[in-house]
Design an enzyme around this catalytic site. Structure first.
Site, mmCIF file in Angstrom:
data_model
loop_
_atom_site.group_PDB
_atom_site.id
_atom_site.type_symbol
_atom_site.label_atom_id
_atom_site.label_comp_id
_atom_site.label_asym_id
_atom_site.label_seq_id
_atom_site.Cartn_x
_atom_site.Cartn_y
_atom_site.Cartn_z
ATOM 1 N N LYS A 180 -5.009 3.931 30.683
ATOM 2 C CA LYS A 180 -5.130 5.175 29.078
ATOM 3 C C LYS A 180 -6.945 5.880 29.085
ATOM 4 O O LYS A 180 -7.674 4.601 29.208
ATOM 5 C CB LYS A 180 -4.509 4.946 28.230
ATOM 6 N N ARG A 239 8.935 8.109 13.733
ATOM 7 C CA ARG A 239 8.804 9.805 13.083
ATOM 8 C C ARG A 239 10.118 10.569 13.710
ATOM 9 O O ARG A 239 10.911 11.202 12.727
ATOM 10 C CB ARG A 239 7.797 10.342 14.099
ATOM 11 N N HIS A 287 0.176 5.858 9.969
ATOM 12 C CA HIS A 287 -0.711 4.600 10.351
ATOM 13 C C HIS A 287 -0.751 3.725 8.895
ATOM 14 O O HIS A 287 0.027 3.054 9.670
ATOM 15 C CB HIS A 287 -1.886 4.565 11.127
ATOM 16 N N SER A 324 -1.736 10.044 16.837
ATOM 17 C CA SER A 324 -3.599 10.475 17.123
ATOM 18 C C SER A 324 -3.518 11.303 17.809
ATOM 19 O O SER A 324 -4.195 12.236 17.941
ATOM 20 C CB SER A 324 -3.717 9.138 17.813
HETATM 21 P P1 ADP Z 1 0.167 4.030 20.671
HETATM 22 O O1 ADP Z 1 -0.275 2.706 20.739
HETATM 23 O O2 ADP Z 1 1.975 4.214 21.139
HETATM 24 O O3 ADP Z 1 -0.321 4.952 21.211
HETATM 25 P P2 ADP Z 1 -0.011 4.706 18.178
HETATM 26 O O4 ADP Z 1 -1.163 3.645 18.136
HETATM 27 O O5 ADP Z 1 0.123 6.265 17.934
HETATM 28 O O6 ADP Z 1 1.216 4.949 19.116
HETATM 29 O O7 ADP Z 1 0.613 4.399 16.830
HETATM 30 C C1 ADP Z 1 0.679 3.305 16.496
HETATM 31 C C2 ADP Z 1 2.189 2.497 16.188
HETATM 32 O O8 ADP Z 1 2.030 2.843 14.589
HETATM 33 C C3 ADP Z 1 3.326 3.508 16.516
HETATM 34 O O9 ADP Z 1 4.208 2.839 17.561
HETATM 35 C C4 ADP Z 1 4.302 3.714 15.519
HETATM 36 O O10 ADP Z 1 5.162 2.468 14.783
HETATM 37 C C5 ADP Z 1 3.254 4.095 13.998
HETATM 38 N N1 ADP Z 1 2.644 5.750 14.202
HETATM 39 C C6 ADP Z 1 2.850 6.124 14.923
HETATM 40 N N2 ADP Z 1 2.042 7.063 14.377
HETATM 41 C C7 ADP Z 1 3.120 7.526 13.228
HETATM 42 C C8 ADP Z 1 3.401 8.383 11.915
HETATM 43 N N3 ADP Z 1 3.240 9.425 11.304
HETATM 44 N N4 ADP Z 1 4.165 8.038 10.209
HETATM 45 C C9 ADP Z 1 4.586 6.812 11.174
HETATM 46 N N5 ADP Z 1 4.482 5.417 12.005
HETATM 47 C C10 ADP Z 1 3.791 6.036 13.026
#
Ligand code: ADP
Length: 166
Positions: A41, A91, A17, A128
């Site tokens: 969730k 990813r 992130h 995460s």
């Molecule tokens: P969600 O809200 O869908 O559970 P996350 O909070 O984990 O998603 O991630 C938010 C955003 O961060 C994702 O939509 C993606 O764009 C980006 N992201 C997540 N993991 C990675 C990573 N390893 N590398 C690059 N971008 C990532």
């Protein structure tokens, strides 16, 4: 002013992130990290903790604001704040397949574009969820999360819906 949003649940924020947010900050004048809550969730961390970890780790970068996203549509959130772009890290092709219809919908609803940044190779496997699972099972996650997140993950009780170390 060119303003973008990086939306996500950030439960917790990790190095993948952070890398995408830092790159977004290089492209836009202001980047809002919008921390979402979906009441269907179950989260490991409260909204306040998720925002605090994001603020702590992004404090040294200029032009970044961490805010709660609220429950409504991302398109409306963007319209109200004059945000012209949503920035997403990609990813894999399955990320793209998931994101493409949302990107088209957000453009049609609010005229907001989605900018996709390819994930940095070193962090392309990070989510995460995977980080939390590895941590609960006793694996070393120190390469994948910032220090303040590591401290909280190591200090906390494992959530009841994940396996405990035997
Ligand atoms: P969600 O809200 O869908 O559970 P996350 O909070 O984990 O998603 O991630 C938010 C955003 O961060 C994702 O939509 C993606 O764009 C980006 N992201 C997540 N993991 C990675 C990573 N390893 N590398 C690059 N971008 C990532």
């Amino acid at each position: 002013m060119r303003r973008a949003v990086c939306p996500g649940s950030f439960d917790p924020i990790h190095n993948g992130h952070l890398e995408v947010i830092a790159r977004a900050a290089g492209l836009f004048d202001e980047v809002i990290v919008a921390v979402s809550t979906n009441y269907a969730k179950k989260y490991r961390f409260s909204l306040e903790d998720r925002m605090e970890m994001a603020r702590e780790t992004l404090a040294s970068l200029r032009g970044i604001i961490v805010e709660p996203m609220g429950e409504g549509l991302l398109a409306e959130y963007c319209r109200h704040r004059g945000i012209s772009a949503i920035v997403k890290g990609l990813r894999s092709s399955s990320d793209f397949d998931y994101e493409l219809p949302m990107a088209t919908m957000n453009r049609q609803l609010a005229g907001v574009e989605t900018v996709f940044l390819p994930a940095e190779a070193h962090y392309v496997h990070l989510s995460s969820t995977l980080i939390k699972e590895v941590n609960v099972l006793g694996g070393d996650i120190s390469d994948f999360v910032p220090k303040s997140v590591l401290k909280r993950l190591l200090a906390g009780e494992p959530p009841t819906d994940l396996p405990r170390k035997g």
